[in-house]
Design a protein around this motif. Structure first.
Motif, PDB file in Angstrom:
ATOM      1  N   SER A 139       0.811  -1.218   0.000  1.00 35.09           N
ATOM      2  CA  SER A 139       0.000   0.000   0.000  1.00 35.09           C
ATOM      3  C   SER A 139       0.842   1.263   0.000  1.00 35.09           C
ATOM      4  O   SER A 139       0.436   2.292  -0.544  1.00 35.09           O
ATOM      5  CB  SER A 139      -0.935   0.005   1.214  1.00 35.09           C
ATOM      6  OG  SER A 139      -0.201  -0.212   2.408  1.00 35.09           O
ATOM      7  N   GLY A 140       2.023   1.200   0.591  1.00 37.92           N
ATOM      8  CA  GLY A 140       2.889   2.375   0.617  1.00 37.92           C
ATOM      9  C   GLY A 140       3.470   2.733  -0.730  1.00 37.92           C
ATOM     10  O   GLY A 140       3.967   3.849  -0.918  1.00 37.92           O
ATOM     11  N   ASP A 141       3.409   1.809  -1.706  1.00 32.95           N
ATOM     12  CA  ASP A 141       3.955   2.058  -3.041  1.00 32.95           C
ATOM     13  C   ASP A 141       2.871   2.325  -4.077  1.00 32.95           C
ATOM     14  O   ASP A 141       3.139   2.318  -5.273  1.00 32.95           O
ATOM     15  CB  ASP A 141       4.807   0.853  -3.485  1.00 32.95           C
ATOM     16  CG  ASP A 141       6.009   0.648  -2.596  1.00 32.95           C
ATOM     17  OD1 ASP A 141       6.848   1.555  -2.533  1.00 32.95           O
ATOM     18  OD2 ASP A 141       6.097  -0.404  -1.933  1.00 32.95           O
ATOM     19  N   LEU A 142       1.645   2.538  -3.602  1.00 36.81           N
ATOM     20  CA  LEU A 142       0.538   2.813  -4.520  1.00 36.81           C
ATOM     21  C   LEU A 142       0.297   4.320  -4.615  1.00 36.81           C
ATOM     22  O   LEU A 142       0.430   5.050  -3.629  1.00 36.81           O
ATOM     23  CB  LEU A 142      -0.737   2.123  -4.035  1.00 36.81           C
ATOM     24  CG  LEU A 142      -0.690   0.590  -3.913  1.00 36.81           C
ATOM     25  CD1 LEU A 142      -1.980   0.063  -3.318  1.00 36.81           C
ATOM     26  CD2 LEU A 142      -0.430  -0.055  -5.266  1.00 36.81           C
ATOM     27  N   GLU A 143      -0.061   4.771  -5.808  1.00 38.12           N
ATOM     28  CA  GLU A 143      -0.354   6.197  -5.993  1.00 38.12           C
ATOM     29  C   GLU A 143      -1.584   6.605  -5.190  1.00 38.12           C
ATOM     30  O   GLU A 143      -1.601   7.626  -4.516  1.00 38.12           O
ATOM     31  CB  GLU A 143      -0.599   6.489  -7.480  1.00 38.12           C
ATOM     32  CG  GLU A 143       0.656   6.554  -8.319  1.00 38.12           C
ATOM     33  CD  GLU A 143       0.339   6.865  -9.782  1.00 38.12           C
ATOM     34  OE1 GLU A 143      -0.852   7.064 -10.092  1.00 38.12           O
ATOM     35  OE2 GLU A 143       1.276   6.910 -10.581  1.00 38.12           O
ATOM     36  N   ASP A 144      -2.612   5.793  -5.258  1.00 34.83           N
ATOM     37  CA  ASP A 144      -3.866   6.092  -4.561  1.00 34.83           C
ATOM     38  C   ASP A 144      -4.380   4.819  -3.916  1.00 34.83           C
ATOM     39  O   ASP A 144      -5.232   4.120  -4.483  1.00 34.83           O
ATOM     40  CB  ASP A 144      -4.897   6.656  -5.549  1.00 34.83           C
ATOM     41  CG  ASP A 144      -6.234   6.935  -4.883  1.00 34.83           C
ATOM     42  OD1 ASP A 144      -6.252   7.110  -3.649  1.00 34.83           O
ATOM     43  OD2 ASP A 144      -7.259   6.964  -5.596  1.00 34.83           O
TER      44      ASP A 144
END
Length: 1114
Positions: free
Chosen positions: A416-421
């Protein structure tokens, strides 16, 4: 100077609603204001709140002023972007919002960010104090206060604090956000969308080896009907979990940590910390499982070509090791490379699946027919529709084998920390992945069962003999006789051949490539997930020993240390190669995570917290609860002993985290539910009438700041801990503005001190004009419902003889107020007094000096290190080093001097006295002088003390008044009363000479003590006496002293008796004398309390509210 405050500015009907005027203090402002009145029709410009310009001073011109605005820009003056609040140096200005003078800012997202926000920087709005107080003036540069700029408007409001921050070089939130985006571009920070970040990962993780190897066996055992039900049942578990995940993920900004982050922020660190650790471990071991699956397939190919290197087991270890090292290299190279590898693997996997479906429509040949493949046949579909469980298998055992194939739905959430949104990507990608993979599983299962029979010999000569009865066998009807498979095992068919998909497919090697893709993609996803989750867990410092793994490296903050740890764990399990035993535990670890995610969603909904506002609406709290119970049930279906092991490990970690109590506050639903329960209990309590059996001291202790008078808090806490309410109260007096500010800033700190020192008490403070007024407010308003204070605890005013008259009046007035409000009153006196503020101040100064010394030592070490690196140049710095060393020695001497200087002031006795009630009391007595019946509070308080661990070695001795000729009868009456109250006592003493006159020395001391406060009106003429009464109404008159002479005698005599009988007691509990309001002067009453408790062990002077607090009825 005149300001442009004309009605034209504030009441202009054509002004934009979001318009903010800069009001310049200029001689020409009147002209400018006149020019503002235009006849042109209104021209509206929508104020921008977009990300690109939300923090600029956007210029918005009035009707008819476009020419001036254009002229302003053409003349080379400051442009829109350069008009910034930082330019505040020369002229004064106010800011207008909605056309009015105000510092109120318009709503903006940057005000709601956390301090450590990664998506933008927090902007501090003006405080309520700044808005409530008089509007402060700030300055803008000369250019904004001259020429045609007087009419300019802006959409920003700047408070004094904001301008100070800007002047200090702190940029605003908009600039910082833009700067952070520029930084992302420079560093190449990689963020994924919902397709690449969630959909691809989830699909790859869900489509495992099971799809190619075991799905045909499952549909052979369960049949098409039950097989589809098994797939749908597994999908139901994952779909409910997906819905719950989506709800939690859309309830606020989601950072890295996946399942751990979602659970911990919802249920708190206890659940999150326990599940986070086992979830990370499960992912690490899952790497080994998937890699071994890949290695086994490779070894099978080597066997077919007779190319075994050592033996099967060691070949699996060798290939597994090489594979893990390659995967580690891809992961360490960065998320971008890992994502590219996942896309390639997905393409291969999709081609393999498509290859299977294409193969089902390609006309079969005799060899494939002999192996049971006949293309789509209605007879085969009908025959395989029902179940045919063999070898002891059943519905649940087959379901347990299939279910791990449906897991993997958290692969996207785990990064989740590497997702844009994350809020948009996780729901969309996860739910779509579940849908696509479920359709694929059902389609493959139905197609395979419609084309391939359950049993086949593989012998092309096993054809049907003419005249042979088929008995409903579809293979027989299609020309093949596989009847011998009933009596002996066969190698082909759905039930016997795990390579059915390879046989059916158009090109067999593509299925092998699909197996490789499925295993490697799942291994790669787990290899990335485990370190990411583990890093988030370590960053939160839930387990302090694991903080080493929190550090990240590179542009994406990659958890390199976590990768290495995951690699070591995976290697260990690959080399052990006992995965059949560990596999059920791993599946249960994943299911435990799913169960807690579902429970988190239910719990957050059930707690009804206003903060629970998920953007994803397609969830239901009861369905989430059903999903949690379903996951727990599936855990036992898969393997009961593995489920028990999972619960035991989770319980152990939960207890550990609860015991350690990490200092985090995430606003979890546990907190919300705790509040709801407390509120419900408090409301339920209000419907219950008070009963004497349930009476408990609920104390309001006037400690001031709790750390200032710890002994008073300790003795109060002793008889309220786990038993009653305790509120530490402080009254702030003085200028209201300063008092309120100081009070508000210290509330949390003082409550935290109570918590840190394990004091089960609340802190409350009020600001008032006087001490008495403040206490009066506290006595009336403190508490909640039935949980209201019924007892006032106050320390004895030791300095009453030197204090101001108003202070003494306030102190005695507080006691009168307590009686007026029908509260019991306890006055506590110890020989050294309670206030240790001076000691704390000295300790604070010494701590500061010690910190300065440590900082100086660190500076010297740094200088020495730099000199060692500088070579010859360091020689010329020796003198400076010597100077620093001398300075250090001088400071050291100063510290020692200060310490020695303060040791005289450091009152060791006062410190010891302040901790005397924390210590375990040795064998001794608590002497109760129960002289007046006050309802029983005087006897109840010492009884409660004796049931505490620290006072349990103390015995109760009872002293009461009586007649000389009735001593034994009085003893029997008191003993009978106490036995009915079930209060144990060591001795009863009847004091017969209380009303005797005190000796001359004692009385003389009392008279000398009150002498400065006597009016002595009898020695003066009437006029002088009346004048003195008016000027000093607080003084003790001769008439008053004579009227209460007997009572004064009694207090002095009681002190003599206390000295005689109770000098060696651990504690004295004594009936508090009551002064009639408006009759007994404050100073006479203080003199009674002084003489009564003088030169004694710790004394509690107690007076109940004369309502029963004890009963002998059951």
């Amino acid at each position: 100077m005149s300001m442009n405050n004309s009605p034209n500015v504030f009441l202009d009907p054509n002004a934009n609603r979001f318009q903010v005027n800069i009001i310049n203090e200029s001689h020409d402002s009147n002209e400018a204001s006149q020019e503002d009145v235009g006849s042109d029709p209104p021209h509206y410009e929508e104020t921008s709140f977009t990300e690109e310009a939300h923090n600029r001073l956007r210029i918005s011109y009035r009707p008819g002023k476009r020419e001036l605005y254009d002229n302003f820009l053409q003349n080379g003056e400051k442009t829109e972007a350069s008009l910034h609040p930082c330019d505040t140096h020369n002229k004064m200005y106010y800011l207008q919002t909605f056309g009015h003078n105000t510092m109120d800012p318009v709503p903006k997202i940057d005000y709601y960010r956390n301090t450590g926000s990664v998506s933008g920087n927090k902007l501090n709005r003006p405080s309520l104090l700044e808005i409530h107080e008089q509007l402060a003036k700030v300055t803008l540069p000369e250019v904004l206060c001259s020429g045609p700029t007087q009419h300019l408007t802006t959409n920003i409001a700047v408070s004094t604090g904001s301008v100070e921050r800007l002047a200090n070089g702190e940029s605003t939130a908009g600039e910082e956000t833009a700067a952070s985006k520029e930084e992302e571009k420079k560093t190449g920070l990689v963020k994924f969308g919902w397709v690449k970040g969630v959909l691809v990962r989830c699909m790859l993780n869900i489509w495992g080896v099971m799809l190619f190897i075991r799905l045909s066996w499952i549909v052979g055992q369960a049949g098409i009907g039950l097989g589809v039900i098994i797939i749908l049942l597994a999908t139901m578990v994952t779909s409910i979990t997906g819905l719950s995940t989506s709800a939690i993920a859309t309830n606020g900004f989601v950072r890295g940590g996946g399942a751990y982050y979602l659970i911990s922020r919802s249920l708190g660190p206890e659940f999150g910390g326990s599940i986070g650790l086992i979830f990370a471990f499960a992912n690490a071991v899952a790497v080994a499982m998937y890699v071994v699956g890949f290695a086994e397939t490779v070894v099978e190919l080597l066997k077919e070509s007779d190319s075994i290197m050592v033996d099967e087991s060691n070949d699996i270890r060798i290939i597994g090791t090489i594979t893990v090292v390659c995967l580690l290299g891809i992961s360490v190279a960065g998320m971008e490379w890992e994502a590219k590898a996942q896309v390639i693997l997905l393409i291969v996997l999709l081609i393999a699946i498509a290859n299977f479906f294409i193969g089902t429509v390609i006309p079969t040949n005799n060899e494939k027919k002999a192996r049971g493949f006949f293309n789509y046949q209605a007879s085969i579909f009908a025959e395989n529709f029902g179940p045919d469980f063999r070898s002891g298998e059943g519905f649940f055992s087959v379901f347990a084998i299939f279910f791990p194939a449906a897991t993997g739905i958290l692969a996207g959430a785990n990064i989740s920390g590497d997702l844009e949104d994350p809020q948009g990507a996780i729901p969309k990608g996860t739910m779509l992945a579940i849908l696509i993979t479920t359709v694929a599983y059902i389609a493959v299962a139905v197609c395979a069962a419609s084309c391939v029979v359950r049993d086949a010999t593989g012998n092309i000569n096993d054809t049907v003999i003419p005249g042979m009865s088929c008995n409903g066998s579809s293979a027989c009807n299609l020309g093949y006789d596989f009847s011998r498979c009933r009596s002996q095992p066969c190698d082909y068919g759905l039930m016997n051949n795990f390579q059915v998909m390879s046989m059916v497919s158009g090109f067999g090697p593509l299925i092998t490539a699909g197996i490789f893709s499925a295993t490697l993609s799942s291994a790669l996803a787990s290899l990335v997930s485990a370190p990411k989750v583990f890093q988030a867990l370590c960053k939160d410092n839930v387990y302090k020993g694991l903080h080493f793994f929190a550090k990240g490296y590179g542009k994406n903050n990659e958890p390199i240390r976590g990768y290495v740890l995951t690699f070591v764990i995976a290697m260990a399990f690959i080399l052990i190669a006992q995965l059949n035993t560990i596999a059920p535990i791993i599946s249960n670890f994943f299911l435990a995570s799913y169960a807690l995610i579902n429970f988190s969603c239910f719990h957050a909904s059930y707690a009804k917290s206003p903060g629970w506002r998920p953007a994803f609406r397609y969830y239901n709290m009861w369905i989430s609860l059903f999903g949690a119970l379903l996951c727990c049930g599936v855990m036992f279906v898969i393997n009961w002993w593995a489920a028990l092991i999972t619960y035991v490990i989770e319980l152990f970690l939960y207890i550990y985290v609860t015991y350690k109590k990490p200092e985090v506050n995430w606003g979890s639903s546990t907190q919300a539910l705790c509040y709801i329960k407390a509120l419900d209990s408090a409301l339920a309590l209000t419907t219950v009438e008070d009963h004497v059996k349930n009476f408990r001291p609920q104390c309001i202790a006037l400690t001031g700041a709790p750390m200032i008078r710890p002994a008073l808090l300790d003795i109060t806490h002793t008889f309220t801990k786990n038993n009653g309410l305790c509120i530490c109260c402080e009254v702030y007096t003085g200028p209201r503005k300063l008092c309120v500010k100081e009070m508000n800033s210290g509330m949390a700190k003082k409550q935290a001190w109570l918590t840190k020192n394990k004091r089960k008490a609340f802190y409350a403070a009020v600001a008032a004009d006087s001490f008495r007024d403040g206490v009066k407010s506290l006595l009336q308003a403190s508490g909640l419902g039935r949980m209201k204070p019924n007892t006032l605890v106050i320390g004895f005013k030791k300095d009453w003889r030197n204090a101001a008259v108003t202070q003494v009046e306030n102190y005695v007035g507080v006691i009168h107020d307590a009686f007026d409000f029908e509260l019991g009153t306890i006055i506590v006196r110890i020989s050294q007094g309670f206030d240790i503020s001076q000691v704390l101040q000295v300790q604070e100064e010494l701590e500061k000096l010690e910190q300065e010394r440590l900082a100086l030592e660190a500076t010297i070490k740094e200088n020495e290190f730099e000199e060692e690196k500088s070579g010859i140049c360091g020689f010329f710095r020796k003198a400076r080093k010597l100077n620093i060393t001398k300075h250090e020695m001088k400071n050291g001497n100063t510290i020692n001097t200060v310490q020695s200087m303060h040791m005289g002031e450091f009152n060791q006795k006062l410190l010891e006295a302040s901790t005397q009630f924390k210590k375990k009391q040795g064998k001794g007595t608590i002497d109760i002088w129960w002289l007046f019946d006050d309802g029983g509070l005087t006897i109840l308080i010492p009884y409660i003390l004796t049931i505490r661990k620290k006072w349990k070695n103390c015995k109760l001795r009872i002293f009461t008044g009586g007649k000389v000729n009735r001593i034994e009868e009085e003893k029997l009456v008191m003993a009978s009363l106490l036995s009915k109250f079930r209060i144990k006592f060591a001795d009863i003493n009847i004091i017969c000479d209380i009303n005797m006159k005190p000796n001359k020395e004692s009385w003389k001391f009392f008279e000398e003590m009150i002498e400065p406060y006597r009016l002595r009106e009898s020695c003066k003429d009437i006029t002088t006496a009346e004048k003195l009464k008016r000027e000093t109404p607080w003084k003790i008159t001769d008439a008053e002293l004579e009227a209460f002479k007997e009572k004064s005698y009694r207090q002095v005599r009681l002190n003599e008796l206390l000295q005689e009988h109770s000098r060696a007691a651990n504690l004295i509990v004594l009936s508090l004398p009551v002064a009639r309001k408006g009759v007994v002067s404050d100073y006479l009453y203080m003199a009674w309390l002084e003489i009564l408790s003088k030169n004694l062990p710790p004394v509690l002077m107690v007076r109940g509210n004369h309502k029963n607090v004890l009963t002998f009825y059951s």
